[in-house]
Write an enzyme that holds these catalytic residues in place. Sequence first.
Site, mmCIF file in Angstrom:
data_model
loop_
_atom_site.group_PDB
_atom_site.id
_atom_site.type_symbol
_atom_site.label_atom_id
_atom_site.label_comp_id
_atom_site.label_asym_id
_atom_site.label_seq_id
_atom_site.Cartn_x
_atom_site.Cartn_y
_atom_site.Cartn_z
ATOM 1 N N LYS A 45 -7.705 7.542 2.390
ATOM 2 C CA LYS A 45 -6.559 7.123 3.184
ATOM 3 C C LYS A 45 -6.456 7.839 4.693
ATOM 4 O O LYS A 45 -5.856 7.132 5.503
ATOM 5 C CB LYS A 45 -5.215 7.606 2.645
ATOM 6 C CG LYS A 45 -4.989 7.029 1.185
ATOM 7 C CD LYS A 45 -4.248 5.510 1.467
ATOM 8 C CE LYS A 45 -2.849 5.819 1.884
ATOM 9 N NZ LYS A 45 -2.164 4.614 2.255
ATOM 10 N N ASP B 193 0.046 9.372 1.288
ATOM 11 C CA ASP B 193 0.181 9.361 -0.147
ATOM 12 C C ASP B 193 -1.150 8.858 -0.839
ATOM 13 O O ASP B 193 -1.352 7.870 -0.565
ATOM 14 C CB ASP B 193 1.626 8.605 -0.369
ATOM 15 C CG ASP B 193 1.727 8.591 -2.123
ATOM 16 O OD1 ASP B 193 1.042 9.116 -2.674
ATOM 17 O OD2 ASP B 193 2.794 8.182 -2.336
ATOM 18 N N GLY C 57 0.881 -1.205 -0.060
ATOM 19 C CA GLY C 57 -0.136 -0.001 -0.090
ATOM 20 C C GLY C 57 0.841 1.246 0.053
ATOM 21 O O GLY C 57 1.977 1.199 0.345
ATOM 22 N N THR C 58 0.245 2.380 -0.451
ATOM 23 C CA THR C 58 1.138 3.698 -0.448
ATOM 24 C C THR C 58 1.237 4.130 0.903
ATOM 25 O O THR C 58 0.331 3.609 2.105
ATOM 26 C CB THR C 58 0.301 4.615 -1.364
ATOM 27 O OG1 THR C 58 -0.972 4.807 -0.969
ATOM 28 C CG2 THR C 58 0.313 4.367 -2.665
ATOM 29 N N ALA C 59 2.146 4.810 1.379
ATOM 30 C CA ALA C 59 2.646 5.265 2.707
ATOM 31 C C ALA C 59 2.009 6.178 3.188
ATOM 32 O O ALA C 59 1.151 7.091 2.572
ATOM 33 C CB ALA C 59 4.231 5.732 2.484
#
Length: 257
Positions: A68, A53, A36-38
Amino acid sequence: MQGQSQQQAYDRGITIFSPDGRLYQVEYAREAVKRGTASVGIRAEDGVVLAADKRARSPLMEPESIEKLHKADDHVGVASAGHVADARQLIDFARRQAQVNQLRYGEPVGIETLTKNITDHIQQYTQVGGARPFGVALIVGGIENGEPRLFETDPSGTPYEWQALSIGSDRSDLRDYLEEEYEEGLSTDEAVGLALDTLAQSNDGELTPDGVGVATITVDDEQYAERPVDEIEAVLDERDLLPADDDEADESGDDEE
């Protein structure tokens, strides 16, 4: 062949320990988090900062639809990394727990209490057959008794408290950066800048205003608030994190006008 079949049995069964004491499905869930994106969380002197992100996979996708950052209660925010659908289920659970605490005790839920309720729920899915672990990690931040608190949940159901942390892709590199740059006593605004600097480390040193989300909860008002895009853009510009191509495009556009 027999050894391989035994390996597959440990691999498939969430309730079965391998001979070396591992639960493979939990480890696979951690790998899902890494894909997954940070997201980044930082505990400041006067609040908590959550940054994520949220780059879109396509220019046709609406940036607001990428989830997110979440408000769990007025004084609690959550950032996620991993499977978004799993994160939504845990966020809904956290919101119900916050409401139950308010109705039962007449006071806002504690950040540590809420985090442990979430991790207890996560842990149940590591020892019950017919279900899989949650493939998501969460950063839970907020204000408790006038003090900022910051926690992480793990797919194994273990809570950790941090001063600053990252989850998702490039976690190790981002954590190393935070260990070098984080200082106690940061203000919330300084922590916002550090969070964006940290996310930029996994994006070639550049971020777009609509490709990142920032939320803060301060001690003064104890209210979860997401920073608007223009404010994020101003911070990115100040810290020289905006893409160079955008700057060149703006210059060429000015020439045409």
